[in-house]
Design an enzyme around this catalytic site. Structure first.
Site, PDB file in Angstrom:
ATOM      1  N   SER A 587       0.776  -1.183  -0.044  1.00  0.00           N
ATOM      2  CA  SER A 587       0.038   0.073   0.176  1.00  0.00           C
ATOM      3  C   SER A 587       1.051   1.377  -0.014  1.00  0.00           C
ATOM      4  O   SER A 587       1.667   1.681  -1.051  1.00  0.00           O
ATOM      5  CB  SER A 587      -0.898  -0.161   1.143  1.00  0.00           C
ATOM      6  OG  SER A 587      -1.909   0.990   1.106  1.00  0.00           O
ATOM      7  N   ASP A 662      -9.385  -4.390  -6.464  1.00  0.00           N
ATOM      8  CA  ASP A 662      -8.499  -3.553  -5.408  1.00  0.00           C
ATOM      9  C   ASP A 662      -9.601  -2.189  -5.606  1.00  0.00           C
ATOM     10  O   ASP A 662      -9.345  -1.596  -6.706  1.00  0.00           O
ATOM     11  CB  ASP A 662      -7.212  -3.187  -5.652  1.00  0.00           C
ATOM     12  CG  ASP A 662      -6.500  -2.350  -4.435  1.00  0.00           C
ATOM     13  OD1 ASP A 662      -7.461  -1.693  -3.648  1.00  0.00           O
ATOM     14  OD2 ASP A 662      -5.400  -2.591  -4.050  1.00  0.00           O
ATOM     15  N   HIS A 694      -7.724  -4.908  -1.641  1.00  0.00           N
ATOM     16  CA  HIS A 694      -6.454  -4.268  -1.205  1.00  0.00           C
ATOM     17  C   HIS A 694      -5.355  -5.103  -0.507  1.00  0.00           C
ATOM     18  O   HIS A 694      -4.139  -5.102  -0.896  1.00  0.00           O
ATOM     19  CB  HIS A 694      -6.641  -2.729  -0.517  1.00  0.00           C
ATOM     20  CG  HIS A 694      -5.357  -2.134  -0.395  1.00  0.00           C
ATOM     21  ND1 HIS A 694      -4.945  -1.717  -1.536  1.00  0.00           N
ATOM     22  CD2 HIS A 694      -4.936  -1.483   0.409  1.00  0.00           C
ATOM     23  CE1 HIS A 694      -3.652  -0.828  -1.160  1.00  0.00           C
ATOM     24  NE2 HIS A 694      -3.868  -0.700   0.097  1.00  0.00           N
TER      25      HIS A 694
END
Length: 722
Positions: A587, A662, A694
């Site tokens: 991320s 995602d 995600h």
């Protein structure tokens, strides 16, 4: 006999040595701390409302039992037995274990199983369980009002209420699916995690209404269908049109809904929604789209009228409200407000006219939670970083004079639950070497009992040496890191290094909690001959506003400068092979990993980036505009952080990983990056996880961590790897 004794001795010695040399499997390194290696805990430990009595689940020869234990007398009573609950509700053993049990009051609790809700209540000296209601299939966001035994839920985009007579009422009737009621809004920023707000006595129901019709559709592809199908979500990109949110109040008696007059512009943010204890008013923090100015407003709950602004807060960079008002016990005219106005998250006491009565806490540290209150002593029980940003401790603080006293004694991270009287607390804590201890303590520090000392499930494994490291940023700010040594470390050898990082807002990687490494995968890699290093640089959480805001408008720049302090430290060590350094993050950490591989291509030989942001113009407005302003206001900052035009600078090996569904960092980030890599004839390794959002969670995460480990082994572990 001597030979037999010798063989026995050798066998015992071998068992001891072998046990000490046990290696983590990739399954254990990935999921072990949540499964087979999890520290022992006390299941569903809680306080019974209004009493100095604990409740929790124990195992018996006849199945689970829910018991109570009076404090400090230790008198034990059995409340519910799972076989009896099964028999009375299902006529068979439907439940293999108790679902989460939620207290209504000292004599009533409820639980949910397969969309069915059940109530257990005390009848004389016995507890009886009965069916309450059943929700329709696909119902979501269920919220129980315990005082009146009402339940609200969403179905599709509308809100429904089951009243105390069991009648289901459709509160909203929006036909357009892009108007959403009763759900979280603003993409769950600003501390928002739900969209249904029952009033304190259960007489009214407030809810978010989010109009997304003006927001662009974004396609998410389901590859399981043949042909693949498209689901459209609403994604408000930075600098582009965002949604509009209002707050409705439904009156079950009149069956009418009133909307608060929250004004314009309509794309502002509504958070910190709080009912007054007497149900007359609703308080809402209004934050402008720029996120640098906040108004705490009071509204008439009956008619929706704006009454007044209690106060305003502003900051040249951003204001980030994330906590509701905390009304003091027995008062309808005084509350606690959370604010970072002095640079750290502290507590302030206000009256409902907006007059600041006093700042309750202050100092170069921050408050983490309000864990309980004691009305008689005018005391709040809080956890804070007062002793160390790497730890969390329990304090009692008087809300009038600010006098503070620490109530726990042991180093580590303490999770606290205070009973409703404010007289006793459950202290569930750990540190780097202690997996879990649960104590019950008196808030007067006169009594303490240990309920649990968990065994160390990692004993018998070959554990690495872990060293705490403190470095200095360019402005002399202390930066805290950890260095994990290879097992069987030999200081005369040179080892490859993996730097794991996040270094983004709202996250702190390092703390004095168990295990000291922070992650068994780090230890797994240490067993395979790697050094592992991790550090929280400026921009990360739990260090105050100045520390976090250092990255404002230039995401990825100050963070790299801080992480380079870690790199310089590593390269100064004689046992580090500077030609075999790797970096990994997910991320924001994926963004940082890719940034390093492109913006400082000579530092790391190998990088693995998961779910990375490649262009902040393609990320959501709420998060991005807080830390970067809009692309229109800060074009240079966006261009500086843009990784799509830097693929030609890659020198090392880079593996990108992304989930195909995602909806946080949309798949297009890495797809566009690949397209640019093709243009510049840059070779990138790439792997996708079909159907994942995600993060890759559950059993499939083992596959993910094996792939990452193998990639480092292939290109980093061998001194001759190319």
């Amino acid at each position: 006999m001597k030979s037999a004794a010798l063989l026995l001795t050798l066998a015992l010695g071998c068992n001891t040595i072998c046990a000490q040399q046990k290696q983590f499997t990739i399954d254990e390194a990935t999921l072990g701390m949540q499964t087979s290696l999890a520290a022992e805990n006390i299941k569903q430990l809680s306080w019974i409302p209004g009493e100095n009595t604990l409740a929790h689940i124990v195992k018996t020869n006849y199945g689970e039992a829910f018991i109570s234990k009076s404090i400090p007398s230790q008198q034990v009573d059995t409340l519910l037995r799972l076989p009896a609950v099964n028999q009375s509700l299902f006529g068979k053993s439907a439940l293999k274990a108790f679902p989460p049990l939620q207290w209504v009051d000292a004599n009533t609790l409820y639980f949910e199983w397969q969309r069915r809700y059940f109530i257990a209540s005390k009848q004389g000296k016995e507890w009886q369980a009965a069916t309450w209601l059943t929700l329709p299939e696909n119902a979501e966001n269920a919220s129980v009002e315990p005082n009146t035994k009402q339940l609200a839920y969403t179905h599709g985009n509308n809100l429904f209420l089951v009243n105390n007579l069991g009648k289901t009422i459709q509160v909203t009737k929006d036909l357009d699916g892009d108007i959403v009621n009763g759900q979280s809004v603003h993409r769950q920023e600003f501390g928002i995690d739900h969209g249904i707000f029952f009033s304190p006595k259960g007489n009214y129901l407030a809810f978010y209404r989010m109009d997304q019709r003006m927001v662009e559709n974004y396609p998410l592809i389901n590859w399981d269908d043949t042909p693949a199908t498209v689901h459209y979500t609403k994604y408000p990109f930075a600098g582009r049109t965002s949604h509009e949110v209002t707050l409705g109040v439904y009156n079950p008696k009149t069956e009418q809904t009133t909307f608060l007059q929250t004004g314009e512009p309509k794309d502002h943010y509504l958070t910190c929604v709080t009912w007054s204890p007497d149900e007359k008013f609703i308080y809402v923090a209004i934050l402008n789209r720029e996120q640098n100015h906040l108004w705490l407003n009071q509204y008439d709950a009956q008619h929706g009228n704006f009454i007044k602004t209690l106060f305003e807060e502003s900051d040249p960079k951003y204001v980030q409200p994330i906590h509701t008002l905390h009304f003091l016990p027995g008062k309808t005219d005084e509350f606690v407000w959370w604010s970072q106005r002095d640079g750290f998250m502290h507590l302030y006491r206000y009256d409902i006219n907006g007059k600041l009565l006093n700042q309750i806490t202050k100092g170069d540290w921050l408050v983490n939670e309000i864990s309980g209150v004691n009305a008689n002593k005018k005391t709040l029980y809080i956890t804070s970083t007062k002793d160390s940003p790497m730890e969390k401790h329990l304090y009692a603080v008087n809300w009038e004079n600010g006098k503070m006293e620490r109530l726990d004694h042991d180093a580590g991270v303490h999770q606290i639950s205070i009973n409703s009287n404010g007289t006793y607390g459950i202290d569930n804590w750990s540190n780097g070497t202690i997996p879990r201890v649960i104590d019950v303590i008196s808030t007067e520090k006169k009594w303490k009992q240990r309920l649990l000392t968990a065994a160390n499930t990692l004993e018998g494994y070959q554990r690495p040496k872990i060293e705490d490291v403190t470095l200095k940023a360019e402005d002399n700010t202390p930066l805290y890191g950890k260095l994990i040594y290879p097992t069987n470390f030999d200081a005369t050898k040179k080892y490859p290094v993996i730097v794991y990082l996040y270094n983004g807002p709202n996250v702190q990687l390092l703390s004095n909690s168990f295990p000291a490494s922070g992650n068994l995968w780090y230890e797994y890699m240490a067993q395979r001959g790697y050094l592992v290093f991790s550090m929280d640089g400026r921009g990360s959480s739990n260090r105050g506003l100045r520390f976090e805001q250092a990255t404002f408008r230039h995401l990825g720049t100050v963070e790299m400068a801080d992480q380079m302090q870690g790199v310089n430290y590593l390269t100064s060590l004689p046992f580090v092979d500077v030609k075999r350094m790797g970096i990994h993050g997910w991320s924001y950490g994926g963004f940082m990993t890719t940034s390093f591989m492109l913006r400082k291509p000579d530092v790391f030989k190998v990088g693995v980036a998961g779910g990375p942001v490649m262009d902040w113009k393609m990320y959501e407005a709420m998060y991005t505009e807080r830390y970067m302003d809009s692309p229109q206001e800060n074009p240079h900052g966006y261009e500086e952080a843009n990784l799509l035009d830097k693929t030609k600078d890659l020198k090392g090996k880079l593996l990108l990983i992304h989930g195909t569904m995602d909806s946080t960092v949309v798949w297009q980030h890495s797809i566009k990056f690949l397209k640019e890599a093709i243009k510049t004839r840059t070779q990138i390794d790439y792997f996708v996880y079909p159907g994942y959002e995600h993060n890759v969670r559950g059993y499939d995460r083992i596959h993910l961590m094996q792939k990452i480990s193998d990639y480092f082994d292939l290109y980093l572990k061998s001194e001759t790897a190319e």
